[in-house]
Design an enzyme around this catalytic site. Structure first.
Site, short mmCIF file in Angstrom:
data_model
loop_
_atom_site.label_atom_id
_atom_site.label_comp_id
_atom_site.label_asym_id
_atom_site.label_seq_id
_atom_site.Cartn_x
_atom_site.Cartn_y
_atom_site.Cartn_z
N CYS A 157 0.82 -1.22 0.00
CA CYS A 157 0.00 0.00 0.00
C CYS A 157 0.85 1.27 0.00
CB CYS A 157 -0.99 0.00 1.16
SG CYS A 157 -0.28 0.10 2.78
N ASP A 376 -7.61 5.81 -0.77
CA ASP A 376 -7.19 4.60 -0.06
C ASP A 376 -6.81 3.52 -1.07
OD1 ASP A 376 -6.94 2.33 1.55
OD2 ASP A 376 -8.57 2.91 2.86
N HIS A 378 -6.27 0.34 -0.47
CA HIS A 378 -6.47 -1.01 0.07
C HIS A 378 -7.61 -1.80 -0.57
CE1 HIS A 378 -4.06 0.90 3.25
NE2 HIS A 378 -3.62 -0.32 3.47
#
Length: 482
Positions: A157, A376, A378
Site C-alpha cells: 500500500c 485509499d 487497500h
C-alpha cells in the site's frame, strides 16, 4: 531546528498498536449536529462493489503465517485466503457508507478551495476529486521476479500511495492546466462535416474533425498514457514490478513493508531511469533539509543543439518533483504541526502526501476543517492490461471522497511539491517557506542555500540505509500493513 529524525527514523512506525483496519467506519465522519452537510457522490453501483476483488487485509497472526510460507517458497494456506475474502467483503460494505461534508466549511484539494454552498462548487469539487488517479492493490498480474506473488495486496500500500503522488505530478507535468477527466472524452465524435465536393468542382474533400474534438482526443491519449505507466507488468516504468526491482538496492523485496522515505527514493530512481518521461527530475530531501544548490545542479542540463529549450545561457531547466520525508511527532502526530500541514495542502505546488494512519497507508490530498481527505489503496481490484489499445479507465479513478481526523494521522510521511519551471521553483520555495512559518515550535523541514556536505553525482544521491525487521514492543517498521 528540524528535529533529530534521520531517514532511518522516519521509516519506523510510530505506534505498536494494531490499526482497526479496513473494517473500521472507513472515513465516515458525522459532523456536529448544527452543521449543514452534504453527502458525497456514490456513483459506483452496489453490484460492482461486491465483485471487484479480494482484499488481503490479514490479521497479524495470519499475515505472519503467510510471510513465513512465502519465505519458504510455499503458497499461502487456505485459511489466509479465506481471511482475505472475508476482509474484502467487509471493505466492500464500507464503500457503500457515505462521507459527509459540511457546506459551511471550505474543502481544499491540492491548492484548490471549494465552498460547497456556492452554485456549481459541488460539481467542481467532484470533478476535481474524480480526476485524481486512484492506484490500488491489484491481483492477477504476472509473478514478481524471484517469487510467486501475483498480487501486492497486504504489503504494497505504501508503494501504491507513492504511485498516486507520482501520478498526480505527471498529470501536472504533461496535461493542460486545469485538466479534469471526463468519461465523455471516450465518446468524442466528428462534429464538422465538410461538403463532399468544393464549390466549383475539384477533388472531393475528406471528412475532418473540428479542432475541439481533436484536442480532446489528444488530451485523453495523454491521460491514458500516464495511466499505462503504472500498469502491473515489468515493462511499465512505474508499475509495482519495476518499483520492487528498484527497491532491492535498499534491502527491500516483494512482500516486504516499505516506508514513505524508502518509497521516495524508489520513485526518484524510477523517474531517472524512465525514458518515456521528458524533462522531469526528482529530488529527495535529506534529513529534513532541501539543499538548493543540489537542486540547481540536478535541474540544469545542456540545451539541445537546435536551441528549442529556453533557460539560462547554455542551460535548460528541468521540471522538478521535490519529495520531503518528515516525522511530525513521536508515536502520534504533534498537534502543533496540524496548521502547517493544512497550509501546505493549500499550495498549488503541493501534489499530495504519502502518509496514513498507523499500519495503514493513505494518500492525503486535502482537508476540510479538522479532517484530512484521502485516497485509499487497500481496495484490491483485478489487474488491467494497460497494453491494450482501449483499456478501461474507470478503475483508476475514485468517485467517493473519504475523510479522517488529523489526530489519527501517522507522524511519518512524505510531502510532494511540483515546479514546472525555474521561476515556479522560486515561487514554490517562497510559498512553502511562508507555510512552514506557521509551525509553533520547530519547522517541519528547512531550505539551505548551499550544497549538502555529502558528495555524489547530480542525479544519484545515496539510498537511505537498509534495515532488517526486528521485533520490538514499542516500535516496529513503518506501516506494518494489513
Amino acid at each position: 531546528m528540524t528535529g533529530e529524525y534521520t531517514n532511518e527514523a522516519m521509516d519506523r512506525c510510530s505506534s505498536a498498536e494494531v490499526c482497526g483496519g479496513v473494517c473500521e467506519v472507513h472515513g465516515h465522519l458525522s459532523p456536529p449536529p448544527d452543521e449543514e452537510t452534504t453527502e458525497d457522490w456514490l456513483l459506483v453501483s452496489s453490484d460492482s462493489l461486491g465483485s471487484r476483488g479480494i482484499t488481503m487485509d490479514l490479521e497479524e497472526e495470519e499475515e505472519e503465517e503467510q510471510r513465513g510460507e512465502l519465505e519458504e517458497g510455499r503458497p499461502p494456506k487456505l485459511k489466509s485466503k479465506l481471511v482475505s475474502a472475508w476482509n474484502s467483503l467487509k471493505y466492500g460494505w464500507t464503500l457503500k457508507q457515505k462521507s459527509r461534508f459540511s457546506q459551511s466549511s471550505p474543502v481544499t484539494i491540492l491548492g484548490h478551495c471549494f465552498q460547497l454552498n456556492q452554485s456549481g462548487a459541488r460539481r467542481q469539487f467532484h470533478c476535481s476529486f474524480s480526476s485524481l488517479l486512484w492506484l490500488t492493490y491489484r491481483r492477477g498480474f504476472p509473478p514478481l521476479a524471484g517469487c510467486s506473488l501475483t498480487s501486492d495486496s497486504g504489503w504494497g500500500c505504501v508503494l501504491r500511495t507513492g504511485q498516486m503522488l507520482l501520478a498526480q505530478s505527471l498529470l501536472r507535468h504533461l496535461m493542460p492546466p486545469g485538466w479534469t477527466w471526463s468519461q465523455g472524452y471516450l465518446g468524442v465524435r466528428d462534429d464538422l462535416d465538410l461538403p463532399s465536393t468544393p464549390e466549383g468542382g475539384g477533388a472531393p474533400w475528406t471528412r475532418r474533425r473540428s479542432l475541439e474534438p481533436q484536442l480532446a482526443v489528444r488530451v485523453e491519449e495523454g491521460h491514458r498514457r500516464v495511466v499505462s505507466w503504472f500498469g502491473d507488468h515489468p515493462a511499465a516504468p512505474f508499475g509495482v514490478p519495476r518499483l520492487v526491482e528498484l527497491g532491492r538496492s535498499s534491502g527491500k523485496r516483494a512482500g516486504d513493508w516499505y516506508g514513505p522515505s524508502i518509497v521516495a527514493h524508489i520513485l526518484r530512481k524510477a523517474v531517472t531511469a524512465a525514458a518515456d518521461v521528458p524533462n522531469l527530475a526528482v529530488y529527495v530531501a535529506q534529513d529534513c533539509t532541501i539543499y538548493l544548490e543540489d537542486v540547481r545542479r540536478l535541474c540544469r542540463e545542456p540545451l539541445p543543439r537546435d536551441g528549442s529549450l529556453q533557460g539560462s545561457p547554455g542551460l535548460a531547466w528541468k521540471s522538478l518533483l521535490v519529495l520531503v520525508p518528515v516525522r511530525l511527532g513521536g508515536q502520534d502526530l504533534n498537534p502543533s504541526y496540524t496548521a502547517c500541514v493544512k497550509r501546505l495542502l493549500m499550495l498549488e505546488c503541493c501534489v499530495g502526501i504519502i502518509g496514513g494512519k498507523p499500519k495503514h497507508s493513505l494518500f492525503f490530498i486535502g482537508f476540510q476543517g479538522d479532517y484530512l481527505l484521502y485516497l485509499d489503496p487497500h481496495y484490491c481490484q483485478p489487474t488491467v492490461d494497460v497494453r491494450q489499445e482501449h483499456f478501461p479507465l474507470e478503475s483508476f479513478h475514485c468517485k467517493y471522497p473519504r475523510k479522517m481526523s488529523f489526530s489519527r494521522m501517522d507522524p511519518s510521511c512524505t510531502f510532494g511539491f511540483y515546479a514546472k519551471t525555474q521561476k515556479d521553483f522560486g515561487s514554490m520555495c517562497a510559498a512553502v517557506n511562508e507555510a512552514l512559518s506557521s509551525c509553533e515550535k520547530y519547522p517541519m523541514f528547512i531550505f539551505s542555500e548551499g550544497p549538502s556536505q555529502k558528495t555524489w553525482g547530480p542525479s544519484e544521491p545515496p539510498d537511505p540505509p537498509s534495515r532488517t525487521r526486528t521485533p520490538s514492543s514499542g516500535c516496529v517498521e513503518e506501516f506494518v500493513l494489513l
